[in-house]
Motif scaffolding. Structure first.
Motif, short mmCIF file in Angstrom:
data_model
loop_
_atom_site.label_atom_id
_atom_site.label_comp_id
_atom_site.label_asym_id
_atom_site.label_seq_id
_atom_site.Cartn_x
_atom_site.Cartn_y
_atom_site.Cartn_z
N SER A 196 29.99 30.58 32.73
CA SER A 196 28.95 31.46 32.20
C SER A 196 29.59 32.66 31.53
O SER A 196 30.58 33.20 32.05
CB SER A 196 28.03 31.94 33.32
N PRO A 197 29.05 33.10 30.39
CA PRO A 197 29.57 34.33 29.77
C PRO A 197 29.48 35.53 30.70
O PRO A 197 30.25 36.49 30.56
CB PRO A 197 28.66 34.51 28.55
N GLN A 198 28.55 35.48 31.68
CA GLN A 198 28.42 36.56 32.65
C GLN A 198 29.22 36.31 33.93
O GLN A 198 29.13 37.08 34.88
CB GLN A 198 26.95 36.77 33.03
N GLY A 199 29.99 35.23 33.96
CA GLY A 199 30.73 34.88 35.17
C GLY A 199 31.68 35.98 35.60
O GLY A 199 32.40 36.56 34.78
N ALA A 200 31.67 36.29 36.91
CA ALA A 200 32.49 37.38 37.44
C ALA A 200 33.52 36.89 38.45
O ALA A 200 34.21 37.72 39.07
CB ALA A 200 31.59 38.43 38.08
N LEU A 201 33.62 35.59 38.67
CA LEU A 201 34.61 35.07 39.60
C LEU A 201 35.95 34.92 38.91
O LEU A 201 36.02 34.68 37.70
CB LEU A 201 34.16 33.71 40.15
N GLY A 202 37.01 35.01 39.68
CA GLY A 202 38.34 34.82 39.14
C GLY A 202 38.97 33.54 39.66
O GLY A 202 38.57 33.01 40.69
N ARG A 203 39.95 33.06 38.93
CA ARG A 203 40.71 31.91 39.41
C ARG A 203 41.78 32.39 40.39
O ARG A 203 42.02 33.58 40.53
CB ARG A 203 41.34 31.17 38.23
N GLU A 204 42.42 31.45 41.07
CA GLU A 204 43.40 31.79 42.10
C GLU A 204 44.66 30.95 41.94
O GLU A 204 44.66 29.92 41.25
CB GLU A 204 42.81 31.60 43.49
N THR A 205 45.73 31.40 42.59
CA THR A 205 47.03 30.72 42.52
C THR A 205 47.46 30.41 43.95
O THR A 205 47.71 31.34 44.73
CB THR A 205 48.07 31.61 41.84
N TYR A 206 47.55 29.15 44.30
CA TYR A 206 47.84 28.79 45.69
C TYR A 206 48.31 27.35 45.79
O TYR A 206 48.16 26.55 44.85
CB TYR A 206 46.61 28.98 46.57
N SER A 207 48.86 27.02 46.94
CA SER A 207 49.23 25.66 47.30
C SER A 207 48.82 25.46 48.74
O SER A 207 48.79 26.43 49.52
CB SER A 207 50.74 25.44 47.12
#
Length: 521
Positions: free
Chosen positions: A373-384
Motif C-alpha cells: 500500500s502507498p500508505q504502508g508503514a511496516l518495514g522489512r527485516e533482516t534475519y535467519s
C-alpha cells in the motif's frame, strides 16, 4: 506464532498498542490405507522447452489480464523484493501478478515452453528465499485476495494476507487459527501447517482447511477436499507449499472470535533456569484456551532477558490464576506483569504490530504493487532462523545449554522462543494430515537478526552453534514453515513417516518435477 512477535521481547512491545514428556496423548485411530494417487488429466500436452535464451516476455505480458513486471519497469525495485532483506541480491527474470487462475495457466505454459523455472509467492516470507530465485519467473498471487465468510465457513483467495483475513472475519465474530505477522500470506501459512496464538484451542491453520483449489504444472485446475482428490488434500495440509501447484482459493471452517486476554511477565536473568524449568511443565498442560511462549533474548544494552507471553480465549481471572500458579512454581513473582483484555481484532493487531496505526492501510509494506500500500508503514527485516520440536521437557543440562546459548550472543540480535504445543494441535493423529508433528510439547525457533546492509556472519555463526548445541535434546524434527536450508535430512525432519507417501504423490501430480526448489519433494 510468527517471527514478528518473538523479536519484540519487552512488555511495551507485547502489551502496548505500538507493537510486533507430560500426559500421554490419546492413542491414534487406525490409519486408513493410503489411496492410490489419481493424477490430474492434462488439459493439453505440455509444450516442449524452447532453446531460445531470450524468452519473449512482451508476448507473455500481452496474454495476461494481470501485470508482468520486468527489471526495466518502475515498480521493479519493490516487485522483486521479499520480506527479508537478506534476499535482495536475488535477481528473478520477471514477476507476474496474476489476476485469476487462467493467468496462472498462461504463465505456467510460457515457462514450460521457454524452459523458465518458476517460484510461487504470496507474502514473500520464505525463510530460505525460495519464493524468488535467480532467473525465475515469480508467480505472485497477491491480487487473489478476497475474503468472505458465511455461517461457519470462510473462503479466501490464495493471495490474502493474514491481517485482512483477521479483520474481515472478526466483523462476523469469527476467526481461523493463524499467525501474527500481518503480511504473511494465508496460503503459505496454511499449506505448511500454521501455528498461532489460538492453536491450542482451535488447532493449526491447516486443521481448519476444508477445501483448496489449485492450478497444477500442466495447467489443470483441481479442487482437493475430503471427497475430490483426497490424497492431494491430505498432502496440502502440511506439505503443500510449491510442491503440487499454485493455490488460488482456500475454504476454512471458522471458529468464534471472543475477547482475548493477553499477559506479559518477565523475571531477572538470575531466575532464568527456574523460569524455563517451570514454564515447560506449565505451558503445554494448560487448558486449551491458554497459549503461551517463553522468550529468551537480550535487551538493548546486551543484558540477557527472560519473559513469558500468554494469550487466552477464557476469562481475565482464569489467566490471572494461571500465571499466578506459574510464578508460584518459579518461586518468585514476575518483575514486570501486564494483563489486558481486548477484542479479538485488537488483540491480533497488537501481535501484528499494527495497533497504533490510524488507518488499516498502514498495516502493510509500502509500495504500489499488489499486496502493498502507498500508505504502508511496516518495514522489512533482516534475519535467519532455525527450529526444533521437543517431545519431552528439557533436562537440567538441556536448560543450561539453552541459557548458555543466549549468554553467548555476539553481534546483531539472537533470541530463542519456545512455543507451548498440546491441546487441539496434539489431538490430531500424526497420519491424518501431512503435518506429522502432533506429539511434541514445544516448538523452538532460534533467530539471528542484524541490521540491513551489514554483515550477518557473526549472527549466523551464533545461530548455527546454538542450534547444533540444542539438537541432542530435541526430537530431530523441524517446522517446515520455518524453512532451514542447512538441514541435511530435511525430508525426515519436516515430514517424518509421511515423506514416502508425499514422494509418490509428487510423482503423480507433478511427474516432471516442474515445481522444484532445493528442498522440493
Amino acid at each position: 506464532m510468527e517471527r514478528r512477535t518473538f523479536v519484540g521481547g519487552t512488555a511495551a512491545a507485547v502489551m502496548a498498542a505500538s507493537t510486533a514428556c507430560g500426559p500421554t496423548p490419546p492413542p491414534d485411530p487406525a490409519a486408513p490405507p493410503a489411496p492410490t494417487p489419481k493424477p490430474p488429466t492434462p488439459r493439453s500436452p505440455s509444450p516442449s522447452p524452447s532453446s531460445s535464451p531470450h524468452p519473449p516476455w512482451p508476448a507473455l505480458a500481452q496474454d495476461l489480464d494481470g501485470t508482468l513486471i520486468r527489471p526495466d519497469d518502475p515498480d521493479w525495485p519493490t516487485a522483486r523484493q521479499l520480506y527479508n532483506t537478506r534476499f535482495d541480491t536475488l535477481t528473478p527474470a520477471a514477476v507476474v501478478y496474476v489476476a485469476h487462475a487462467a493467468d496462472i495457466g498462461t504463465a505456467l505454459s510460457f515457462a514450460r515452453a521457454h524452459d523458465v523455472r518458476v517460484a510461487i509467492r504470496n507474502g514473500g516470507h520464505s525463510y530460505a528465499g525460495w519464493s524468488s530465485g535467480n532467473g525465475r519467473l515469480v508467480i505472485d498471487v497477491s491480487r487473489l485476495n478476497t475474503v468472505r465468510a458465511t455461517g461457519d465457513t470462510a473462503v479466501t483467495g490464495g493471495g490474502a494476507k493474514l491481517i485482512d483475513v483477521y479483520r474481515t472475519l472478526a466483523e462476523k465474530g469469527a476467526t481461523i487459527p493463524a499467525g501474527s505477522c500481518p503480511t504473511v500470506g494465508i496460503s503459505g501459512l496454511a499449506l505448511g501447517g500454521g501455528h498461532g496464538v489460538v492453536s491450542r484451542a482451535y488447532g493449526l491453520t491447516c486443521d481448519s482447511l476444508t477445501r483448496a483449489t489449485l492450478v497444477t504444472a500442466d495447467g489443470s485446475e483441481l479442487t482437493a477436499d475430503a471427497t475430490e482428490h483426497p490424497d492431494l488434500f491430505w498432502a496440502l495440509r502440511g506439505a503443500g507449499n510449491a510442491h503440487f501447484g499454485v493455490v488460488t482459493e482456500l475454504h476454512f471452517r471458522t471458529h468464534p472470535a471472543p475477547q482475548g486476554v493477553s499477559a506479559y511477565l518477565s523475571w531477572p536473568w538470575a531466575r532464568a533456569a527456574a523460569v524455563v524449568r517451570a514454564w515447560q511443565g506449565w505451558g503445554p498442560d494448560q487448558p486449551d484456551e491458554i497459549w503461551s511462549a517463553l522468550q529468551l533474548g537480550n535487551a538493548t544494552d546486551g543484558t540477557p532477558t527472560v519473559s513469558v507471553t500468554a494469550f487466552s480465549l477464557g476469562t481475565y481471572g482464569e489467566l490471572q490464576n494461571a500465571v499466578d500458579r506459574l510464578a508460584d512454581q518459579i518461586g518468585a513473582s514476575a518483575a514486570n506483569v501486564a494483563l489486558r483484555r481486548r477484542s479479538y481484532r485488537e488483540s491480533m493487531e497488537v501481535y501484528a504490530g499494527c495497533a497504533a496505526f490510524t488507518s488499516d492501510d498502514q498495516c502493510n509494506l509500502p509500495g504500489s504493487t499488489p499486496g502493498r500500500s502507498p500508505q504502508g508503514a511496516l518495514g522489512r527485516e533482516t534475519y535467519s532462523a532455525r527450529s526444533d520440536f521437543f517431545d519431552c521437557s528439557l533436562s537440567e543440562q538441556g536448560i543450561a545449554t539453552l541459557l548458555a546459548g543466549i549468554a553467548s550472543v555476539r553481534g546483531g540480535t539472537g533470541s530463542i522462543a519456545l512455543t507451548a504445543l498440546g491441546g487441539a494441535v496434539n489431538r490430531v493423529s500424526p497420519t491424518a494430515t501431512a503435518f506429522v508433528h502432533r506429539r511434541s510439547r514445544m516448538l523452538a525457533q532460534y533467530i539471528a537478526a542484524w541490521r540491513a546492509g551489514t554483515s550477518g556472519a557473526t549472527a549466523e555463526s551464533w545461530l548455527a552453534e546454538t542450534h547444533a548445541a540444542m539438537r541432542p535434546y530435541a526430537s530431530g524434527a523441524a517446522y517446515q514453515n520455518y524453512t532451514d536450508p542447512t538441514l541435511k535430512d530435511w525430508r525426515t525432519a519436516y515430514y517424518g513417516d509421511a515423506a514416502t507417501r508425499l514422494s509418490k504423490l509428487k510423482r503423480a501430480y507433478d511427474p516432471t518435477r516442474f515445481f522444484t526448489y532445493p528442498q522440493g519433494l
